[in-house]
Design a protein around this motif. Structure first.
Motif, PDB file in Angstrom:
ATOM      1  N   ARG A 120     -68.998 -85.365  -0.284  1.00 20.51           N
ATOM      2  CA  ARG A 120     -68.047 -86.140   1.005  1.00 20.51           C
ATOM      3  C   ARG A 120     -66.481 -85.763   0.542  1.00 20.51           C
ATOM      4  O   ARG A 120     -65.682 -85.627   1.290  1.00 20.51           O
ATOM      5  CB  ARG A 120     -68.505 -87.513   1.050  1.00 20.51           C
ATOM      6  N   THR A 121     -66.203 -86.098  -0.818  1.00 19.15           N
ATOM      7  CA  THR A 121     -65.122 -85.942  -1.086  1.00 19.15           C
ATOM      8  C   THR A 121     -64.399 -84.644  -1.173  1.00 19.15           C
ATOM      9  O   THR A 121     -63.222 -84.457  -0.706  1.00 19.15           O
ATOM     10  CB  THR A 121     -64.877 -86.357  -2.564  1.00 19.15           C
ATOM     11  N   ILE A 122     -65.039 -83.717  -1.583  1.00 18.25           N
ATOM     12  CA  ILE A 122     -64.964 -82.229  -1.272  1.00 18.25           C
ATOM     13  C   ILE A 122     -64.650 -81.887   0.239  1.00 18.25           C
ATOM     14  O   ILE A 122     -63.579 -81.114   0.521  1.00 18.25           O
ATOM     15  CB  ILE A 122     -65.893 -81.223  -2.179  1.00 18.25           C
ATOM     16  N   CYS A 123     -65.543 -82.053   0.901  1.00 13.50           N
ATOM     17  CA  CYS A 123     -65.460 -81.877   2.424  1.00 13.50           C
ATOM     18  C   CYS A 123     -64.030 -82.749   3.145  1.00 13.50           C
ATOM     19  O   CYS A 123     -63.315 -81.887   3.910  1.00 13.50           O
ATOM     20  CB  CYS A 123     -66.506 -82.489   3.203  1.00 13.50           C
ATOM     21  N   ALA A 124     -63.853 -83.655   2.638  1.00 17.86           N
ATOM     22  CA  ALA A 124     -62.527 -84.160   3.004  1.00 17.86           C
ATOM     23  C   ALA A 124     -61.201 -83.390   2.713  1.00 17.86           C
ATOM     24  O   ALA A 124     -60.396 -83.424   3.516  1.00 17.86           O
ATOM     25  CB  ALA A 124     -62.456 -85.835   2.712  1.00 17.86           C
ATOM     26  N   LYS A 125     -61.122 -83.379   1.129  1.00 13.29           N
ATOM     27  CA  LYS A 125     -60.153 -82.412   0.858  1.00 13.29           C
ATOM     28  C   LYS A 125     -60.011 -81.250   1.566  1.00 13.29           C
ATOM     29  O   LYS A 125     -58.924 -80.654   1.697  1.00 13.29           O
ATOM     30  CB  LYS A 125     -60.327 -82.352  -0.552  1.00 13.29           C
ATOM     31  N   ALA A 126     -61.281 -80.538   1.851  1.00 14.83           N
ATOM     32  CA  ALA A 126     -61.382 -79.097   2.361  1.00 14.83           C
ATOM     33  C   ALA A 126     -61.154 -79.203   3.881  1.00 14.83           C
ATOM     34  O   ALA A 126     -60.903 -78.014   4.498  1.00 14.83           O
ATOM     35  CB  ALA A 126     -62.673 -78.396   2.317  1.00 14.83           C
ATOM     36  N   GLY A 127     -60.974 -80.336   4.448  1.00 12.81           N
ATOM     37  CA  GLY A 127     -60.847 -80.558   6.011  1.00 12.81           C
ATOM     38  C   GLY A 127     -61.981 -79.915   6.668  1.00 12.81           C
ATOM     39  O   GLY A 127     -61.850 -79.648   7.928  1.00 12.81           O
ATOM     40  N   VAL A 128     -63.169 -80.223   6.356  1.00 16.98           N
ATOM     41  CA  VAL A 128     -64.568 -79.840   6.740  1.00 16.98           C
ATOM     42  C   VAL A 128     -65.179 -81.187   7.260  1.00 16.98           C
ATOM     43  O   VAL A 128     -65.364 -82.025   6.461  1.00 16.98           O
ATOM     44  CB  VAL A 128     -65.409 -79.217   5.628  1.00 16.98           C
TER      45      VAL A 128
END
Length: 183
Positions: free
Chosen positions: A23-31
């Motif tokens: 979830r953190t990675i998706c948020a950072k990637a704007g996904v």
């Protein structure tokens, strides 16, 4: 990018870092999507943004992230229909390497919009070959290196890989020298 690649990235992160990391990675990637349709196409920017966010999250360089993921990809894809298609090429590392374009051709029958890479193998000697990797996408050579190591592990062989020519203004593709060990 093929949705299965993004889904492989998701599974890799879930397996190694957990759902909160994903979830953190998706948020950072704007996904916005937390899952991907394997048989759909996605803009390449999504994949590149995910890799960048994974770099930020893990502190690893993009080269390292792509190499580790490439090795993981062989297991992930091997558990799908791709695994069967790869095994149809033969049991050895070199046979499967030579069959990559045939596998992509079969996939194109059901996904004509896919833009897969292309691979050519030149056998230099009984234990050395050159792999020519052609792709419309830039920056994925480290993933190919990981794929090669994963494929060799899957076939029970050991290899050394060295990129001898990077894709550049003077070369339209990457070239890897692969040495089979223990022959």
């Amino acid at each position: 990018m093929y949705g299965m690649v993004n889904e492989g990235i998701r599974t890799f992160i879930l397996d190694n870092h957990g759902s909160e990391a994903w979830r953190t990675i998706c948020a950072k990637a704007g996904v916005d999507e937390l899952e991907f349709e394997r048989m759909s196409s996605y803009d390449d920017t999504i994949t590149y943004n995910l890799v960048g966010a994974i770099c930020d999250y893990t502190g690893l360089a993009a080269r390292d992230v792509l190499c580790v993921f490439g090795k993981y990809w062989i297991e992930f894809a091997g558990a799908s229909t791709f695994g069967t298609l790869m095994r149809l090429s033969g049991e050895s590392f070199v046979d499967q390497l030579k069959g990559l374009d045939d596998m992509h051709d079969r996939i194109l029958l059901s996904m004509p919009h896919l833009k897969p890479p292309s691979f050519e193998v030149d056998q230099v000697s009984k234990d050395t070959c050159l792999l020519h990797y052609y792709s419309d996408r830039d920056g994925l050579a480290p993933m190919v290196e990981g794929l090669l190591h994963g494929l060799a592990a899957k076939t029970g062989e050991r290899i050394e890989v060295r990129q001898v020519t990077p894709k550049s203004d003077t070369s339209d593709h990457d070239v890897f020298e692969i040495r089979l060990l223990d022959r």
